[in-house]
Design a protein around this motif. Structure first.
Motif, PDB file in Angstrom:
ATOM      1  N   PHE A 110     -10.813  -2.535   7.737  1.00  0.00           N
ATOM      2  CA  PHE A 110      -9.754  -3.523   7.981  1.00  0.00           C
ATOM      3  C   PHE A 110      -8.963  -3.753   6.699  1.00  0.00           C
ATOM      4  N   GLU A 111      -7.706  -3.383   6.714  1.00  0.00           N
ATOM      5  CA  GLU A 111      -6.871  -3.551   5.528  1.00  0.00           C
ATOM      6  C   GLU A 111      -6.376  -4.985   5.382  1.00  0.00           C
ATOM      7  N   TYR A 112      -6.393  -5.729   6.461  1.00  0.00           N
ATOM      8  CA  TYR A 112      -6.050  -7.155   6.447  1.00  0.00           C
ATOM      9  C   TYR A 112      -7.098  -7.861   7.312  1.00  0.00           C
ATOM     10  N   HIS A 113      -8.261  -8.082   6.743  1.00  0.00           N
ATOM     11  CA  HIS A 113      -9.392  -8.535   7.547  1.00  0.00           C
ATOM     12  C   HIS A 113      -9.160  -9.915   8.150  1.00  0.00           C
ATOM     13  N   GLU A 114      -8.450 -10.787   7.460  1.00  0.00           N
ATOM     14  CA  GLU A 114      -8.211 -12.130   7.999  1.00  0.00           C
ATOM     15  C   GLU A 114      -7.377 -12.056   9.276  1.00  0.00           C
ATOM     16  N   ASP A 115      -6.352 -11.224   9.266  1.00  0.00           N
ATOM     17  CA  ASP A 115      -5.508 -11.062  10.451  1.00  0.00           C
ATOM     18  C   ASP A 115      -6.301 -10.454  11.605  1.00  0.00           C
ATOM     19  N   MET A 116      -7.093  -9.454  11.299  1.00  0.00           N
ATOM     20  CA  MET A 116      -7.867  -8.809  12.358  1.00  0.00           C
ATOM     21  C   MET A 116      -8.878  -9.763  12.973  1.00  0.00           C
ATOM     22  N   LEU A 117      -9.499 -10.589  12.159  1.00  0.00           N
ATOM     23  CA  LEU A 117     -10.457 -11.556  12.685  1.00  0.00           C
ATOM     24  C   LEU A 117      -9.754 -12.620  13.524  1.00  0.00           C
ATOM     25  N   ARG A 118      -8.553 -13.028  13.105  1.00  0.00           N
ATOM     26  CA  ARG A 118      -7.785 -13.979  13.920  1.00  0.00           C
ATOM     27  C   ARG A 118      -7.425 -13.360  15.263  1.00  0.00           C
ATOM     28  N   SER A 119      -7.038 -12.086  15.229  1.00  0.00           N
ATOM     29  CA  SER A 119      -6.677 -11.391  16.459  1.00  0.00           C
ATOM     30  C   SER A 119      -7.883 -11.267  17.390  1.00  0.00           C
ATOM     31  N   HIS A 143       0.873  -1.201   0.000  1.00  0.00           N
ATOM     32  CA  HIS A 143       0.000   0.000   0.000  1.00  0.00           C
ATOM     33  C   HIS A 143       0.866   1.190   0.000  1.00  0.00           C
ATOM     34  N   SER A 144       0.304   1.771   0.411  1.00  0.00           N
ATOM     35  CA  SER A 144       0.935   3.081   0.373  1.00  0.00           C
ATOM     36  C   SER A 144       1.870   3.263   1.547  1.00  0.00           C
ATOM     37  N   SER A 145       2.333   4.522   1.779  1.00  0.00           N
ATOM     38  CA  SER A 145       3.171   4.804   2.941  1.00  0.00           C
ATOM     39  C   SER A 145       2.420   4.494   4.213  1.00  0.00           C
ATOM     40  N   THR A 146       1.117   4.549   4.167  1.00  0.00           N
ATOM     41  CA  THR A 146       0.314   4.214   5.337  1.00  0.00           C
ATOM     42  C   THR A 146       0.639   2.812   5.820  1.00  0.00           C
ATOM     43  N   ALA A 147       0.799   1.885   4.873  1.00  0.00           N
ATOM     44  CA  ALA A 147       1.062   0.501   5.251  1.00  0.00           C
ATOM     45  C   ALA A 147       2.350   0.379   6.043  1.00  0.00           C
ATOM     46  N   GLU A 183       1.385 -14.264  18.842  1.00  0.00           N
ATOM     47  CA  GLU A 183       1.857 -13.962  17.503  1.00  0.00           C
ATOM     48  C   GLU A 183       0.884 -14.555  16.503  1.00  0.00           C
ATOM     49  N   ILE A 184       0.458 -13.757  15.553  1.00  0.00           N
ATOM     50  CA  ILE A 184      -0.517 -14.186  14.569  1.00  0.00           C
ATOM     51  C   ILE A 184       0.120 -14.090  13.186  1.00  0.00           C
ATOM     52  N   PRO A 185       0.096 -15.187  12.413  1.00  0.00           N
ATOM     53  CA  PRO A 185       0.681 -15.136  11.068  1.00  0.00           C
ATOM     54  C   PRO A 185       0.045 -14.017  10.257  1.00  0.00           C
ATOM     55  N   GLN A 186       0.865 -13.272   9.537  1.00  0.00           N
ATOM     56  CA  GLN A 186       0.354 -12.120   8.816  1.00  0.00           C
ATOM     57  C   GLN A 186      -0.151 -12.492   7.428  1.00  0.00           C
ATOM     58  N   GLN A 187      -1.310 -11.965   7.111  1.00  0.00           N
ATOM     59  CA  GLN A 187      -1.909 -12.121   5.797  1.00  0.00           C
ATOM     60  C   GLN A 187      -1.086 -11.293   4.815  1.00  0.00           C
ATOM     61  N   GLU A 188      -0.604 -11.921   3.755  1.00  0.00           N
ATOM     62  CA  GLU A 188       0.255 -11.210   2.819  1.00  0.00           C
ATOM     63  C   GLU A 188      -0.549 -10.338   1.853  1.00  0.00           C
ATOM     64  N   GLN A 189      -1.706 -10.809   1.431  1.00  0.00           N
ATOM     65  CA  GLN A 189      -2.504 -10.075   0.465  1.00  0.00           C
ATOM     66  C   GLN A 189      -3.393  -9.063   1.169  1.00  0.00           C
ATOM     67  N   ARG A 190      -3.224  -7.807   0.818  1.00  0.00           N
ATOM     68  CA  ARG A 190      -4.039  -6.753   1.426  1.00  0.00           C
ATOM     69  C   ARG A 190      -5.473  -6.871   0.941  1.00  0.00           C
ATOM     70  N   THR A 191      -6.404  -6.685   1.863  1.00  0.00           N
ATOM     71  CA  THR A 191      -7.817  -6.692   1.512  1.00  0.00           C
ATOM     72  C   THR A 191      -8.119  -5.563   0.533  1.00  0.00           C
ATOM     73  N   ALA A 192      -9.045  -5.795  -0.370  1.00  0.00           N
ATOM     74  CA  ALA A 192      -9.319  -4.839  -1.451  1.00  0.00           C
ATOM     75  C   ALA A 192     -10.165  -3.659  -0.972  1.00  0.00           C
ATOM     76  N   VAL A 193      -9.610  -2.909  -0.028  1.00  0.00           N
ATOM     77  CA  VAL A 193     -10.265  -1.678   0.422  1.00  0.00           C
ATOM     78  C   VAL A 193      -9.678  -0.506  -0.363  1.00  0.00           C
ATOM     79  N   PRO A 194     -10.353   0.635  -0.398  1.00  0.00           N
ATOM     80  CA  PRO A 194      -9.768   1.805  -1.063  1.00  0.00           C
ATOM     81  C   PRO A 194      -8.355   2.094  -0.561  1.00  0.00           C
TER      82      PRO A 194
END
Length: 254
Positions: free
Chosen positions: A174-183, A10-14, A38-49
């Motif tokens: 949620f830019e990485y919704h899978e990670d957030m749901l796991r958390s 993403h952007s610099s925000t990421a 520790e939660i494995p990180q989702q590599e693919q960013r969710t398709a949010v704006p």
């Protein structure tokens, strides 16, 4: 308030979030700890704006500007806040996470519902919001409220630390919704609940802004959340809702 029973079905925000993704931060005397799972990180960013969270992370952001935008009767979730809190079905002594607390709109009624023996974790990705929340906590003397800085991949909550997780107009951020749901799932105690309030996304019905801002319709959210280890219990029809919905889930045992 009427309850509609449903079947489980993403952007610099990421880069700014990378430092936060593995743990928590200290803010206003409320210490976060690196003991979070520790939660494995989702590599693919969710398709949010692309820059959906940029304004919250701006170092010059003013929480007061967002108060003027969000804490007004023309905002549906503000006008319906009493019905939303009632749908949480909170009990004294419960531990609740207000994930994406923003300006802290729901902190007062949630703190009152859980009482002094309960706990309210006000999590957000924005330092400006959490500083505003910290001041609000001090002003009202809410000893049971603790601000926590989360990240793009994590809520910042400890494992088995809460009875209920609540998000209001936050899931679509949620830019990485899978990670957030796991958390969230990890943070919930056995039998813990998740309540999601978010915008309907219905082509031909929803406003153009909503169609461009909200990535997923309710049906997709249900699929994503159930895939993350939750059971859909019901949709609650909140008085005053026209553009929002409220879903209640229970975490399936880990």
């Amino acid at each position: 308030m009427r309850i509609q029973r449903l079947h489980p079905g993403h952007s610099s925000t990421a880069s700014m979030f990378v430092a936060l993704a593995g743990g928590l931060a200290v803010l206003g005397g409320c210490r976060a700890t690196d003991a979070a799972p520790e939660i494995p990180q989702q590599e693919q960013r969710t398709a949010v704006p692309e820059n959906i969270n940029e304004s919250f992370l701006d170092p010059t952001a003013s929480a007061e500007d967002f108060v003027k935008r969000w804490e007004i009767e023309s905002r549906e979730v503000y006008a319906s806040r009493e019905g939303i809190v009632a749908a949480l079905e909170l009990e004294p002594g419960e531990r609740v996470a207000d994930i994406g607390t923003g300006t802290g709109l729901f902190l007062e009624p949630i703190a009152e519902a859980v009482g002094p023996t309960g706990k309210v974790f006000a999590t957000d990705i924005s330092v400006a919001f959490l500083e505003h929340v910290r001041n609000r906590v001090a002003e009202h003397g809410w000893t049971q409220v603790q601000p926590i800085l989360g990240g793009m991949h994590t809520t910042g909550l400890l494992q088995n630390s809460i009875d209920l997780a609540f998000t209001c107009d936050v899931y679509h951020h949620f830019e990485y919704h899978e990670d957030m749901l796991r958390s969230i799932h990890s943070a919930l105690r056995p039998g813990g609940r998740l309540v999601i309030v978010d915008f309907e996304r219905i082509p031909g019905v929803s406003r153009e802004w909503m169609l461009s801002h909200v990535r997923a319709p309710k049906e997709t959210v249900i699929v994503e959340v159930t895939a993350a280890g939750f059971q859909l219990d019901e949709e609650v029809e909140v008085e005053g809702f026209e553009e929002n919905y409220l879903l209640r889930f229970t975490a399936v045992p880990k």
